[in-house]
Design a protein around this motif. Sequence first.
Motif, PDB file in Angstrom:
ATOM      1  N   GLU A  76       0.915  -1.141   0.115  1.00 52.76           N
ATOM      2  CA  GLU A  76       0.013  -0.013   0.209  1.00 52.76           C
ATOM      3  C   GLU A  76       0.781   1.468  -0.177  1.00 52.76           C
ATOM      4  N   LEU A  77       1.978   1.276   0.793  1.00 59.77           N
ATOM      5  CA  LEU A  77       2.855   2.637   0.828  1.00 59.77           C
ATOM      6  C   LEU A  77       3.573   2.581  -0.314  1.00 59.77           C
ATOM      7  N   GLU A  78       4.138   1.339  -0.890  1.00 58.84           N
ATOM      8  CA  GLU A  78       4.931   1.612  -2.019  1.00 58.84           C
ATOM      9  C   GLU A  78       3.928   2.178  -3.423  1.00 58.84           C
ATOM     10  N   ALA A  79       3.016   2.015  -3.255  1.00 60.72           N
ATOM     11  CA  ALA A  79       2.011   2.742  -4.374  1.00 60.72           C
ATOM     12  C   ALA A  79       1.700   3.877  -4.304  1.00 60.72           C
ATOM     13  N   ILE A  80       2.060   4.611  -3.309  1.00 61.85           N
ATOM     14  CA  ILE A  80       1.793   6.176  -2.921  1.00 61.85           C
ATOM     15  C   ILE A  80       2.783   6.923  -3.597  1.00 61.85           C
ATOM     16  N   PRO A  81       2.527   7.734  -4.520  1.00 61.54           N
ATOM     17  CA  PRO A  81       3.486   8.852  -5.272  1.00 61.54           C
ATOM     18  C   PRO A  81       3.918   9.758  -4.286  1.00 61.54           C
ATOM     19  N   ALA A  82       5.167  10.386  -4.287  1.00 65.43           N
ATOM     20  CA  ALA A  82       5.767  11.226  -3.335  1.00 65.43           C
ATOM     21  C   ALA A  82       4.915  12.653  -3.407  1.00 65.43           C
ATOM     22  N   GLU A  83       4.476  12.985  -4.476  1.00 65.20           N
ATOM     23  CA  GLU A  83       3.974  14.269  -4.731  1.00 65.20           C
ATOM     24  C   GLU A  83       2.467  14.156  -4.018  1.00 65.20           C
ATOM     25  N   ALA A  84       1.938  13.000  -3.740  1.00 60.02           N
ATOM     26  CA  ALA A  84       0.615  12.799  -3.107  1.00 60.02           C
ATOM     27  C   ALA A  84       0.866  13.258  -1.687  1.00 60.02           C
ATOM     28  N   ILE A  85       2.142  12.821  -1.178  1.00 58.15           N
ATOM     29  CA  ILE A  85       2.276  13.377   0.172  1.00 58.15           C
ATOM     30  C   ILE A  85       2.781  14.604   0.350  1.00 58.15           C
ATOM     31  N   ASN A  86       3.909  14.962  -0.685  1.00 54.24           N
ATOM     32  CA  ASN A  86       4.571  16.380  -0.406  1.00 54.24           C
ATOM     33  C   ASN A  86       3.485  17.498  -0.599  1.00 54.24           C
ATOM     34  N   ALA A  87       2.400  17.285  -1.294  1.00 54.49           N
ATOM     35  CA  ALA A  87       1.191  18.353  -1.563  1.00 54.49           C
ATOM     36  C   ALA A  87       0.556  18.786  -0.394  1.00 54.49           C
ATOM     37  N   ARG A  88       1.031  17.781   0.767  1.00 56.38           N
ATOM     38  CA  ARG A  88       0.066  17.952   2.106  1.00 56.38           C
ATOM     39  C   ARG A  88       0.883  18.685   3.114  1.00 56.38           C
ATOM     40  N   GLU A  89       2.034  18.939   2.719  1.00 52.14           N
ATOM     41  CA  GLU A  89       2.856  19.602   3.787  1.00 52.14           C
ATOM     42  C   GLU A  89       2.455  21.103   4.292  1.00 52.14           C
ATOM     43  N   ASP A  90       2.565  21.213   5.403  1.00 46.51           N
ATOM     44  CA  ASP A  90       1.833  22.435   6.112  1.00 46.51           C
ATOM     45  C   ASP A  90       0.291  22.221   6.366  1.00 46.51           C
ATOM     46  N   GLN A  91      -0.253  21.423   5.789  1.00 43.21           N
ATOM     47  CA  GLN A  91      -1.686  21.245   6.004  1.00 43.21           C
ATOM     48  C   GLN A  91      -2.155  20.666   7.271  1.00 43.21           C
ATOM     49  N   GLU A  92      -3.555  20.775   7.533  1.00 39.63           N
ATOM     50  CA  GLU A  92      -3.968  20.224   8.791  1.00 39.63           C
ATOM     51  C   GLU A  92      -4.204  18.734   8.831  1.00 39.63           C
ATOM     52  N   VAL A  93      -3.899  18.111   9.741  1.00 42.07           N
ATOM     53  CA  VAL A  93      -4.181  16.761  10.274  1.00 42.07           C
ATOM     54  C   VAL A  93      -5.097  16.646  11.541  1.00 42.07           C
ATOM     55  N   VAL A  94      -6.291  16.448  11.859  1.00 46.98           N
ATOM     56  CA  VAL A  94      -6.964  16.287  12.791  1.00 46.98           C
ATOM     57  C   VAL A  94      -7.043  14.915  13.248  1.00 46.98           C
ATOM     58  N   PHE A  95      -6.576  14.705  14.522  1.00 46.51           N
ATOM     59  CA  PHE A  95      -6.618  13.530  15.223  1.00 46.51           C
ATOM     60  C   PHE A  95      -7.909  13.401  16.197  1.00 46.51           C
ATOM     61  N   ASN A  96      -8.881  12.726  15.725  1.00 46.71           N
ATOM     62  CA  ASN A  96     -10.249  12.481  16.473  1.00 46.71           C
ATOM     63  C   ASN A  96     -10.264  11.528  17.421  1.00 46.71           C
ATOM     64  N   THR A  97     -10.360  11.901  18.989  1.00 50.28           N
ATOM     65  CA  THR A  97     -10.136  10.841  19.903  1.00 50.28           C
ATOM     66  C   THR A  97     -11.636  11.127  20.773  1.00 50.28           C
ATOM     67  N   PRO A  98     -11.937   9.877  21.719  1.00 51.40           N
ATOM     68  CA  PRO A  98     -13.042  10.147  22.312  1.00 51.40           C
ATOM     69  C   PRO A  98     -12.918  11.397  23.385  1.00 51.40           C
ATOM     70  N   ARG A  99     -11.562  11.880  23.620  1.00 49.66           N
ATOM     71  CA  ARG A  99     -11.559  12.964  24.369  1.00 49.66           C
ATOM     72  C   ARG A  99     -11.615  14.182  23.774  1.00 49.66           C
TER      73      ARG A  99
END
Length: 173
Positions: free
Chosen positions: A100-123
């Motif tokens: 799964e990881l091998e199939a991901i192109p670099a630009e798909a990840i690099n395009a997300r630099e400085d973008q938000e990631v929200v970790f949703n927890t029960p708290r």
Amino acid sequence: MAIRLYDASIPTYLQTLRAMSGVLDKGLAHARERGVNPEEIVEHQLAPDMRPFRFQVQSIAFHSAGAIEAIRSGALNMPGQRPAHTYEELQQLVKDTCAELEAIPAEAINAREDQEVVFNTPRGARTFTAEEFLLSFSLPNFYFHATTAYDILRSRGTPIGKLDFMGHLRLKA
């Protein structure tokens, strides 16, 4: 020198996942040589209040492929009920995670630099940048669970060492 988000994540995950694949192979071979049912290993815990081997291996998949999906989508949710994988299914999970990881192109990840990631927890929700999520949450969790899985196999006598855990180093060509 700046390092791109892809370079800090995918190759790092793959190095350890491939190493863990080898560690799991050695653990299974050791169990079979000793006449131990591999499913005993799947349920083994280092301490009564720690999760078993199964959870540790499942967590390395979650904190690698799952983390990359969170970077791509902008959100990470706690995993639901996890399957009761057998030892051989855990081996396949690691291989599938690599694919799964091998199939991901670099630009798909690099395009997300400085973008938000929200970790949703029960708290409640915790908001990171993609880089902060990777470096302060994802990678530490990934290594914790990989180390714990390694330690469980080592505690059961599997003949593995530091180089098995580290895998193939990414040397200058």
